[in-house]
Structures are given as structure tokens and as C-alpha cells.
Design a protein around this motif. Structure first.
Motif, PDB file in Angstrom:
ATOM      1  N   TYR A   3       0.822  -1.209   0.000  1.00  0.00           N
ATOM      2  CA  TYR A   3       0.000   0.000   0.000  1.00  0.00           C
ATOM      3  C   TYR A   3       0.858   1.261   0.000  1.00  0.00           C
ATOM      4  N   VAL A   4       0.359   2.277  -0.693  1.00  0.00           N
ATOM      5  CA  VAL A   4       0.864   3.638  -0.556  1.00  0.00           C
ATOM      6  C   VAL A   4      -0.298   4.424   0.037  1.00  0.00           C
ATOM      7  N   TYR A   5      -0.024   5.140   1.112  1.00  0.00           N
ATOM      8  CA  TYR A   5      -1.087   5.870   1.797  1.00  0.00           C
ATOM      9  C   TYR A   5      -0.700   7.331   1.939  1.00  0.00           C
ATOM     10  N   ARG A   6      -1.710   8.159   2.160  1.00  0.00           N
ATOM     11  CA  ARG A   6      -1.447   9.568   2.425  1.00  0.00           C
ATOM     12  C   ARG A   6      -2.425  10.092   3.462  1.00  0.00           C
ATOM     13  N   PHE A   7      -1.901  10.950   4.297  1.00  0.00           N
ATOM     14  CA  PHE A   7      -2.705  11.626   5.299  1.00  0.00           C
ATOM     15  C   PHE A   7      -3.049  13.006   4.765  1.00  0.00           C
ATOM     16  N   LEU A   8      -4.309  13.366   4.861  1.00  0.00           N
ATOM     17  CA  LEU A   8      -4.767  14.665   4.387  1.00  0.00           C
ATOM     18  C   LEU A   8      -5.284  15.480   5.561  1.00  0.00           C
ATOM     19  N   GLY A   9      -4.984  16.753   5.525  1.00  0.00           N
ATOM     20  CA  GLY A   9      -5.439  17.669   6.558  1.00  0.00           C
ATOM     21  C   GLY A   9      -6.581  18.523   6.044  1.00  0.00           C
ATOM     22  N   GLU A  10      -6.710  19.659   6.655  1.00  0.00           N
ATOM     23  CA  GLU A  10      -7.744  20.610   6.282  1.00  0.00           C
ATOM     24  C   GLU A  10      -7.579  21.014   4.821  1.00  0.00           C
ATOM     25  N   ASN A  11      -8.699  21.155   4.121  1.00  0.00           N
ATOM     26  CA  ASN A  11      -8.700  21.511   2.694  1.00  0.00           C
ATOM     27  C   ASN A  11      -7.914  20.519   1.848  1.00  0.00           C
ATOM     28  N   ASP A  12      -7.857  19.267   2.283  1.00  0.00           N
ATOM     29  CA  ASP A  12      -7.159  18.182   1.577  1.00  0.00           C
ATOM     30  C   ASP A  12      -5.665  18.441   1.371  1.00  0.00           C
ATOM     31  N   GLU A  13      -5.061  19.215   2.266  1.00  0.00           N
ATOM     32  CA  GLU A  13      -3.613  19.421   2.218  1.00  0.00           C
ATOM     33  C   GLU A  13      -2.931  18.082   2.510  1.00  0.00           C
ATOM     34  N   VAL A  14      -1.985  17.691   1.661  1.00  0.00           N
ATOM     35  CA  VAL A  14      -1.277  16.424   1.860  1.00  0.00           C
ATOM     36  C   VAL A  14      -0.230  16.615   2.956  1.00  0.00           C
ATOM     37  N   LEU A  15      -0.408  15.873   4.042  1.00  0.00           N
ATOM     38  CA  LEU A  15       0.493  15.980   5.188  1.00  0.00           C
ATOM     39  C   LEU A  15       1.632  14.992   5.115  1.00  0.00           C
ATOM     40  N   TYR A  16       1.343  13.774   4.669  1.00  0.00           N
ATOM     41  CA  TYR A  16       2.355  12.713   4.694  1.00  0.00           C
ATOM     42  C   TYR A  16       1.991  11.636   3.686  1.00  0.00           C
ATOM     43  N   VAL A  17       3.004  11.084   3.018  1.00  0.00           N
ATOM     44  CA  VAL A  17       2.840   9.951   2.111  1.00  0.00           C
ATOM     45  C   VAL A  17       3.779   8.856   2.592  1.00  0.00           C
ATOM     46  N   GLY A  18       3.281   7.630   2.656  1.00  0.00           N
ATOM     47  CA  GLY A  18       4.111   6.515   3.099  1.00  0.00           C
ATOM     48  C   GLY A  18       3.732   5.225   2.400  1.00  0.00           C
ATOM     49  N   LYS A  19       4.474   4.173   2.699  1.00  0.00           N
ATOM     50  CA  LYS A  19       4.199   2.861   2.118  1.00  0.00           C
ATOM     51  C   LYS A  19       4.249   1.810   3.223  1.00  0.00           C
ATOM     52  N   THR A  20       3.547   0.714   3.005  1.00  0.00           N
ATOM     53  CA  THR A  20       3.527  -0.365   3.987  1.00  0.00           C
ATOM     54  C   THR A  20       2.997  -1.650   3.357  1.00  0.00           C
ATOM     55  N   THR A  21       3.310  -2.753   3.988  1.00  0.00           N
ATOM     56  CA  THR A  21       2.729  -4.030   3.586  1.00  0.00           C
ATOM     57  C   THR A  21       1.652  -4.463   4.585  1.00  0.00           C
ATOM     58  N   ASN A  22       1.533  -3.739   5.688  1.00  0.00           N
ATOM     59  CA  ASN A  22       0.509  -4.030   6.696  1.00  0.00           C
ATOM     60  C   ASN A  22      -0.147  -2.707   7.082  1.00  0.00           C
ATOM     61  N   LEU A  23      -1.208  -2.371   6.391  1.00  0.00           N
ATOM     62  CA  LEU A  23      -1.838  -1.058   6.523  1.00  0.00           C
ATOM     63  C   LEU A  23      -2.349  -0.798   7.941  1.00  0.00           C
ATOM     64  N   ARG A  24      -3.044  -1.737   8.508  1.00  0.00           N
ATOM     65  CA  ARG A  24      -3.620  -1.550   9.843  1.00  0.00           C
ATOM     66  C   ARG A  24      -2.536  -1.305  10.893  1.00  0.00           C
ATOM     67  N   LYS A  25      -1.496  -2.120  10.864  1.00  0.00           N
ATOM     68  CA  LYS A  25      -0.395  -1.977  11.830  1.00  0.00           C
ATOM     69  C   LYS A  25       0.308  -0.633  11.661  1.00  0.00           C
ATOM     70  N   ARG A  26       0.538  -0.226  10.421  1.00  0.00           N
ATOM     71  CA  ARG A  26       1.244   1.028  10.158  1.00  0.00           C
ATOM     72  C   ARG A  26       0.422   2.236  10.595  1.00  0.00           C
ATOM     73  N   MET A  27      -0.876   2.208  10.372  1.00  0.00           N
ATOM     74  CA  MET A  27      -1.729   3.318  10.800  1.00  0.00           C
ATOM     75  C   MET A  27      -1.691   3.456  12.318  1.00  0.00           C
ATOM     76  N   LYS A  28      -1.748   2.337  12.999  1.00  0.00           N
ATOM     77  CA  LYS A  28      -1.697   2.340  14.460  1.00  0.00           C
ATOM     78  C   LYS A  28      -0.370   2.934  14.944  1.00  0.00           C
ATOM     79  N   GLN A  29       0.737   2.561  14.277  1.00  0.00           N
ATOM     80  CA  GLN A  29       2.053   3.101  14.646  1.00  0.00           C
ATOM     81  C   GLN A  29       2.085   4.615  14.499  1.00  0.00           C
TER      82      GLN A  29
END
Length: 76
Positions: A3-29
Motif C-alpha cells: 500500500y501507498v497511503y497519504r494523510f490529508l489535513g484541512e482543505n485536503d492538504e497532503v500531510l504525509y505519504v508513506g508505504k507499507t505491507t501491513n496497513l492496519r499496523k502502520r496506521m496504528k504506529q
């Protein structure tokens, strides 16, 4: 999966982009880590699934360079 994921803030501002093979575990981290400076800014999480690890890695670098996320340091 990969997975490639991104965190979006207010007005869909991209805060962070990352990658993982275990999405649930990485989000928790991310959300319980010591770096709470951006965790509180997250309004939305988007992700895309990739079949191959090398494809995931290429897209992570591509999105970091294209979107210039506020909290990515590497590749930016």
C-alpha cells in the motif's frame, strides 16, 4: 498486499505519504507514535493497493515528489 497511503489535513492538504505491507499496523504506529505533531491534523486517510513491492516503492517516491507533503523529509 502493498500500500501507498497519504494523510490529508484541512482543505485536503497532503500531510504525509508513506508505504507499507501491513496497513492496519502502520496506521496504528503513526497514530500512537511520539510524533503527534501531525496526527492531530489528519482529517482523512487515503490509500491505494499495489500488487508488487517495487511498484509500491516507485509510487511512494513519485507522490512525495509530486505532492510535496508537509511532513515528509525523505525524497522531498
Amino acid at each position: 498486499m502493498n500500500y501507498v497511503y497519504r494523510f490529508l489535513g484541512e482543505n485536503d492538504e497532503v500531510l504525509y505519504v508513506g508505504k507499507t505491507t501491513n496497513l492496519r499496523k502502520r496506521m496504528k504506529q503513526h497514530l500512537i507514535s511520539q510524533r503527534k505533531d501531525y496526527a492531530e491534523e489528519i482529517n482523512k486517510i487515503q490509500y491505494k493497493e499495489y500488487k508488487y513491492k517495487n511498484e509500491m516503492s516507485i509510487y511512494e517516491i513519485y507522490y512525495i515528489n509530486k505532492l510535496k507533503p508537509k511532513y515528509n523529509v525523505e525524497f522531498n
